[in-house]
Design a protein around this motif. Sequence first.
Motif, short mmCIF file in Angstrom:
data_model
loop_
_atom_site.label_atom_id
_atom_site.label_comp_id
_atom_site.label_asym_id
_atom_site.label_seq_id
_atom_site.Cartn_x
_atom_site.Cartn_y
_atom_site.Cartn_z
N ASP A 13 0.86 -1.18 0.00
CA ASP A 13 0.00 0.00 0.00
C ASP A 13 0.90 1.24 0.00
N THR A 14 0.96 1.92 -1.12
CA THR A 14 1.87 3.05 -1.25
C THR A 14 1.35 4.30 -0.54
N VAL A 15 0.09 4.30 -0.16
CA VAL A 15 -0.49 5.45 0.54
C VAL A 15 -0.40 5.27 2.05
N ARG A 16 -0.88 4.13 2.56
CA ARG A 16 -0.91 3.89 3.99
C ARG A 16 0.41 3.32 4.52
N GLY A 17 1.19 2.72 3.63
CA GLY A 17 2.32 1.92 4.05
C GLY A 17 1.83 0.52 4.36
N GLY A 18 2.76 -0.42 4.49
CA GLY A 18 2.38 -1.80 4.78
C GLY A 18 1.65 -2.44 3.62
N TYR A 19 0.63 -3.24 3.95
CA TYR A 19 -0.09 -4.04 2.96
C TYR A 19 -1.59 -3.87 3.10
N SER A 20 -2.27 -3.81 1.95
CA SER A 20 -3.73 -3.84 1.92
C SER A 20 -4.13 -4.98 1.00
N ARG A 21 -4.68 -6.03 1.61
CA ARG A 21 -5.00 -7.25 0.88
C ARG A 21 -6.42 -7.71 1.25
N PRO A 22 -7.44 -6.91 0.91
CA PRO A 22 -8.80 -7.32 1.24
C PRO A 22 -9.22 -8.57 0.47
N VAL A 23 -10.17 -9.30 1.01
CA VAL A 23 -10.60 -10.55 0.40
C VAL A 23 -11.07 -10.32 -1.03
N PHE A 24 -10.71 -11.23 -1.93
CA PHE A 24 -11.09 -11.22 -3.35
C PHE A 24 -10.51 -10.02 -4.11
N SER A 25 -9.57 -9.30 -3.50
CA SER A 25 -8.86 -8.26 -4.24
C SER A 25 -7.78 -8.93 -5.09
N ASP B 240 -2.96 -32.09 -1.99
CA ASP B 240 -4.15 -32.08 -2.83
C ASP B 240 -5.00 -30.86 -2.48
N ILE B 241 -5.24 -29.97 -3.46
CA ILE B 241 -5.90 -28.70 -3.20
C ILE B 241 -7.39 -28.78 -3.50
N GLU B 242 -8.19 -28.16 -2.63
CA GLU B 242 -9.60 -27.97 -2.94
C GLU B 242 -10.08 -26.66 -2.31
N THR B 243 -11.11 -26.08 -2.92
CA THR B 243 -11.77 -24.90 -2.38
C THR B 243 -13.19 -25.30 -2.02
N ASP B 244 -13.59 -25.08 -0.77
CA ASP B 244 -14.93 -25.50 -0.39
C ASP B 244 -15.96 -24.43 -0.75
N ARG B 245 -17.21 -24.69 -0.43
CA ARG B 245 -18.28 -23.81 -0.91
C ARG B 245 -18.31 -22.45 -0.22
N ASN B 246 -17.52 -22.28 0.86
CA ASN B 246 -17.40 -20.99 1.52
C ASN B 246 -16.12 -20.26 1.17
N GLY B 247 -15.38 -20.79 0.20
CA GLY B 247 -14.16 -20.13 -0.25
C GLY B 247 -12.94 -20.43 0.58
N ALA C 223 -24.81 -12.88 5.44
CA ALA C 223 -23.51 -12.83 4.79
C ALA C 223 -23.64 -12.44 3.32
N ARG C 224 -24.60 -13.01 2.62
CA ARG C 224 -24.76 -12.71 1.20
C ARG C 224 -25.03 -11.23 0.97
N ASN C 225 -25.71 -10.57 1.90
CA ASN C 225 -26.11 -9.18 1.73
C ASN C 225 -25.13 -8.17 2.30
N ALA D 88 -18.49 -13.20 -4.23
CA ALA D 88 -18.30 -14.65 -4.21
C ALA D 88 -18.56 -15.25 -5.58
N ARG D 89 -19.65 -14.84 -6.21
CA ARG D 89 -19.99 -15.36 -7.54
C ARG D 89 -18.90 -15.02 -8.55
N ALA D 90 -18.37 -13.80 -8.48
CA ALA D 90 -17.32 -13.38 -9.41
C ALA D 90 -16.04 -14.18 -9.23
N ASN D 91 -15.93 -14.85 -8.09
CA ASN D 91 -14.71 -15.63 -7.82
C ASN D 91 -14.99 -17.13 -7.74
N GLY D 92 -16.01 -17.55 -8.48
CA GLY D 92 -16.23 -18.98 -8.68
C GLY D 92 -17.03 -19.69 -7.62
N LEU D 93 -17.61 -18.97 -6.66
CA LEU D 93 -18.44 -19.60 -5.64
C LEU D 93 -19.91 -19.41 -5.98
#
Length: 408
Positions: free
Chosen positions: A17-29, A49-56, A153-155, A168-173
Amino acid sequence: MDSVSNLLESIEGVGRDTVRGGYSRPVFSPAELDLRSWFEQEARRRGLDIETDRNGILWAWWDVDGADRNDGGTRDGALVTGSHLDSVPGGGAFDGPLGVAAALAAVDLLKERGVQPQRALAVTVFPEEEGSRFGVACLGSRLLTGAIDPDTARNLKDPDGVTFAEAARANGLDPAHLGRDDEALRRIGDFVELHVEQGRGLIDLDSAIAVGTSIIGHGRWKLTISGQGNHAGTTLMEDRADPMVAAAQVILAIRKTAAATPEARATVGRLQPIPGGTNVIASRVELWIDIRHPDDATTASLVESIHGQAQKAAAFEGCTAALTRESVSGTVTFDGELQRQLQLAIPGAPGLPTGAGHDAGILAAHAPSAMLYVRNPTGISHSPEEHVENDDADYGAVALADALERLL
């Protein structure tokens, strides 16, 4: 094997994060998605063995020799470790990724030692642990355990108005399948999370690692103070119903109330005036309050007191105040037998409570859970000044490997 420091160096450019310093890594960014891809690549390098469950939630499996990977039952009661990869805005490099990197390094150590698991081992990555995008901390583990209603959660919306369902939908869930997952819960026989310490307990104890004992109760509330939006130049001072003035009084009252209550913590870390113009009297102000205390009844009392003071301050300015709860977690004491096993595996490691929330605290109601903390010499967290020495990071992986080997 890769050292923890080498693993962390490989991702040190992701999400700066060049503005705040450190890191900004919000979910699905893009940054958090890059880290998820990094984790998948590192897990595959180790034959997991990798898997992604239905909650990401990401799961990287080390199965028992000869087990059929298509037989999900062979993973029931597994030993699970891991953490998260998302961050607060402008956070440090270690909050979350340290636990994931240490878990991968611990797998390397176990393989070097020739360990043959007698039950499956999984390394996990939980999404939205910080709640920095959608406002609810530990959202992935809350969904998994049913601690949050799926419709709620959905809302949930991020600052740009994007709902969690849309992200979530945009990221395959499939948003329709978000929620409690009993099949996944059956797989967690024991959960051990390694994390950077987010205070200065280990500095004062002169120890590189500690076994977590408890997490104090905490919650987040949104306070909305509504007034009359108007022109900053034409509205006389006596004619104003300014919610920003009321908000300032409330923030001071929150600090005073918490300071008068032993062991309490209360913080306003985010405030949003609407519409937010320099020459505009705000029509409303939204602020978010984080409140923590070891006694859940005291936490509830603090919230009630703060709400009452907010209503009075708002009324004095001709405004109104409404408080809504976003998330609450009661005080959690980690599984006593699991703590004992960790202390046997890591002789001399002290026990340490924390005021910071973690996925392990959510899972503790459903499976034996525990935590290991690695020394942070600055004592500072949720800030670019958060730090872990390379030797301590690598020792954390060794301690985690020792604990996992004992539990396996």
